[in-house]
Design a protein around this motif. Sequence first.
Motif, PDB file in Angstrom:
ATOM      1  N   ALA A 188       0.825  -1.216   0.000  1.00 44.19           N
ATOM      2  CA  ALA A 188       0.000   0.000   0.000  1.00 44.19           C
ATOM      3  C   ALA A 188       0.855   1.260   0.000  1.00 44.19           C
ATOM      4  O   ALA A 188       0.484   2.263  -0.595  1.00 44.19           O
ATOM      5  CB  ALA A 188      -0.918  -0.002   1.215  1.00 44.19           C
ATOM      6  N   THR A 189       2.043   1.190   0.623  1.00 39.90           N
ATOM      7  CA  THR A 189       2.846   2.417   0.717  1.00 39.90           C
ATOM      8  C   THR A 189       3.966   2.483  -0.306  1.00 39.90           C
ATOM      9  O   THR A 189       4.448   3.565  -0.617  1.00 39.90           O
ATOM     10  CB  THR A 189       3.480   2.560   2.117  1.00 39.90           C
ATOM     11  OG1 THR A 189       4.266   1.385   2.373  1.00 39.90           O
ATOM     12  CG2 THR A 189       2.428   2.710   3.197  1.00 39.90           C
ATOM     13  N   GLY A 190       4.377   1.347  -0.815  1.00 36.96           N
ATOM     14  CA  GLY A 190       5.536   1.429  -1.706  1.00 36.96           C
ATOM     15  C   GLY A 190       5.423   0.597  -2.957  1.00 36.96           C
ATOM     16  O   GLY A 190       6.013   0.913  -3.965  1.00 36.96           O
ATOM     17  N   ARG A 191       4.700  -0.477  -2.890  1.00 39.62           N
ATOM     18  CA  ARG A 191       4.435  -1.392  -4.000  1.00 39.62           C
ATOM     19  C   ARG A 191       5.658  -2.182  -4.446  1.00 39.62           C
ATOM     20  O   ARG A 191       5.571  -3.333  -4.761  1.00 39.62           O
ATOM     21  CB  ARG A 191       3.872  -0.644  -5.205  1.00 39.62           C
ATOM     22  CG  ARG A 191       3.161  -1.579  -6.167  1.00 39.62           C
ATOM     23  CD  ARG A 191       2.596  -0.854  -7.328  1.00 39.62           C
ATOM     24  NE  ARG A 191       1.531   0.044  -6.946  1.00 39.62           N
ATOM     25  CZ  ARG A 191       0.972   0.926  -7.741  1.00 39.62           C
ATOM     26  NH1 ARG A 191       1.394   1.038  -8.969  1.00 39.62           N
ATOM     27  NH2 ARG A 191       0.000   1.694  -7.343  1.00 39.62           N
ATOM     28  N   SER A 192       6.837  -1.576  -4.453  1.00 38.60           N
ATOM     29  CA  SER A 192       7.979  -2.307  -4.995  1.00 38.60           C
ATOM     30  C   SER A 192       8.782  -3.002  -3.907  1.00 38.60           C
ATOM     31  O   SER A 192       9.814  -3.581  -4.192  1.00 38.60           O
ATOM     32  CB  SER A 192       8.868  -1.357  -5.781  1.00 38.60           C
ATOM     33  OG  SER A 192       9.239  -0.287  -4.932  1.00 38.60           O
ATOM     34  N   GLY A 193       8.323  -2.933  -2.663  1.00 40.23           N
ATOM     35  CA  GLY A 193       9.034  -3.631  -1.607  1.00 40.23           C
ATOM     36  C   GLY A 193      10.340  -2.973  -1.232  1.00 40.23           C
ATOM     37  O   GLY A 193      11.287  -3.633  -0.831  1.00 40.23           O
ATOM     38  N   THR A 246       6.821  -0.323 -17.763  1.00 38.47           N
ATOM     39  CA  THR A 246       6.572  -1.576 -17.039  1.00 38.47           C
ATOM     40  C   THR A 246       6.725  -1.343 -15.540  1.00 38.47           C
ATOM     41  O   THR A 246       7.793  -0.979 -15.076  1.00 38.47           O
ATOM     42  CB  THR A 246       7.547  -2.684 -17.481  1.00 38.47           C
ATOM     43  OG1 THR A 246       8.850  -2.127 -17.532  1.00 38.47           O
ATOM     44  CG2 THR A 246       7.184  -3.267 -18.819  1.00 38.47           C
ATOM     45  N   SER A 247       5.639  -1.527 -14.840  1.00 38.18           N
ATOM     46  CA  SER A 247       5.654  -1.386 -13.386  1.00 38.18           C
ATOM     47  C   SER A 247       5.907  -2.757 -12.779  1.00 38.18           C
ATOM     48  O   SER A 247       5.988  -3.768 -13.488  1.00 38.18           O
ATOM     49  CB  SER A 247       4.304  -0.850 -12.917  1.00 38.18           C
ATOM     50  OG  SER A 247       3.315  -1.816 -13.167  1.00 38.18           O
ATOM     51  N   SER A 248       6.010  -2.774 -11.454  1.00 35.94           N
ATOM     52  CA  SER A 248       6.205  -4.069 -10.790  1.00 35.94           C
ATOM     53  C   SER A 248       5.003  -4.970 -11.047  1.00 35.94           C
ATOM     54  O   SER A 248       5.129  -6.195 -11.110  1.00 35.94           O
ATOM     55  CB  SER A 248       6.409  -3.868  -9.293  1.00 35.94           C
ATOM     56  OG  SER A 248       5.303  -3.200  -8.745  1.00 35.94           O
ATOM     57  N   ARG A 249       3.818  -4.377 -11.259  1.00 37.26           N
ATOM     58  CA  ARG A 249       2.628  -5.196 -11.527  1.00 37.26           C
ATOM     59  C   ARG A 249       2.698  -5.839 -12.917  1.00 37.26           C
ATOM     60  O   ARG A 249       2.250  -6.965 -13.102  1.00 37.26           O
ATOM     61  CB  ARG A 249       1.366  -4.335 -11.396  1.00 37.26           C
ATOM     62  CG  ARG A 249       1.073  -4.049  -9.944  1.00 37.26           C
ATOM     63  CD  ARG A 249      -0.095  -3.156  -9.720  1.00 37.26           C
ATOM     64  NE  ARG A 249      -0.339  -3.032  -8.281  1.00 37.26           N
ATOM     65  CZ  ARG A 249      -1.190  -2.189  -7.745  1.00 37.26           C
ATOM     66  NH1 ARG A 249      -1.886  -1.368  -8.500  1.00 37.26           N
ATOM     67  NH2 ARG A 249      -1.356  -2.151  -6.444  1.00 37.26           N
TER      68      ARG A 249
END
Lengths: 123, 339
Positions: free
Chosen positions: B158-163, B322-325
């Motif tokens: 929720a806060t960073g998405r990419s870990g 390209t995002s992490s998703r």
Amino acid sequence: MSLINYKYRNMMNIRTSRLKNTAVILLEGRMDAASKDVLQDEGDRLLATGERRIAMDLSRLTYISSAGIGVLIRLSALVQEAGGEMWLCGTTGAVRTVFEITRVTSLFQMHATVDEAVSAETL
Amino acid sequence: MTHTAALLWGLTAGVLPVFAFLTGLALLDTFRLVRFRQVAEAVVWGGVAAVLCVCLSRWLFWNPGAEGDWYGMFGAPWVEEAAKAAGLVFLIRTERVAFMMDAAICGFAAGAGFALVENLVYLELLPGGGIPLFLLRGVGTAVMHGGATAIVGVVAIATGRSGRGRSLAMGLAAAIGIHTFWDMGILSPLQASLAVVVGLPPVFILIFQRSERALQMWMGQKLNQDVEILEMLDTGNFLETPAGEYLRSLNTFPPEVLGDMVCMLQISSELSAAAKGDRIRIWAGLPQAPDPQLDSKLEELEYLKRSIGLAGRHALAPLMPTSSRDRWELKSLQDSRRS
């Protein structure tokens, strides 16, 4: 037009037929790094049997990468070395875009359709 | 009741609630973001983490006197939460988890695995503890372990998405806070277990609803982009579009590489659109439609990556963000092919 050969590999069909004095190779589907060899083999087979006029019908080809274009360039060179001619016909969509951006259209004789190529070249 | 039967009943009471809760979470995953294998691996990781923590605590701190109590209250939450979260961090950093929903399920699974081993240790230590004790451990402590690790993943996504470090640290801090509060024993075991049973399901339902909305929004936007690129390519006039002009401006690359960049756009968009189509079919309860071209497209994608090289992929980034998703989606396709 009479069908003289049919091959299939990795999402690409190859149908070879004869129209007047020309061997017509219809490529259907996707010519990628894995399926390019089947065209290579078919081109070599046709040359070995003495074919010197080859029309590549690309109107049903939906994908081609540098691997496939490399095979077409090699085949074209082999046909010319043997004193023959090879035409590319009916490039559309993404395939046409790839040919244009790779600037290889000048290396080939391009035609809108196989009929146009065969009648123009037999005049 | 024989000793073995008591152990079996204790173990059942100690782990059944947490695995029932985990099953409930997996059933709420309407898009099937998480595969069974992934859940099983997270459970195994949680068990391994518990073994490591037990060994560490016995080696370093185990002392039934006052020092042991301090470790249990203030040291163990740090060590245990970090150990459980390590597996989840790996999943997030390697883009196998990209949404709050899958982070919550995998995190909870790691916590459940941890609780399973921890309860086995307690059974060894307190063989006569009785079913009520282990039922409380199963409903309370075990679900707390699952919930705390799930929160690490949810906060991190929720806060960073990419870990990245900061978002993970926030999630870990929240988990350590919950665990410490639990171990301090401010609430009685019964009160704490009731709080978990009553409080956690609505929290997870809210998280899942929010995650589902985020997933639907992302799928809608990306699907539009994919279809737009494929339509442009299909017309054969792609090079006249702004995207095509941009590609042509990259004339420092050899022409064959530019051609492969077009192919990369085409294959990536096809794969992405097909993956989203599959996800929508799952959500709608329809059977998946396996793509017979998936294998060859993934192989071709690898060929194109090699052909274009790293610099080429960077140059292509403005046309193909390209995002992490997106990378998660590609990984899911590759995993589905392997399985």
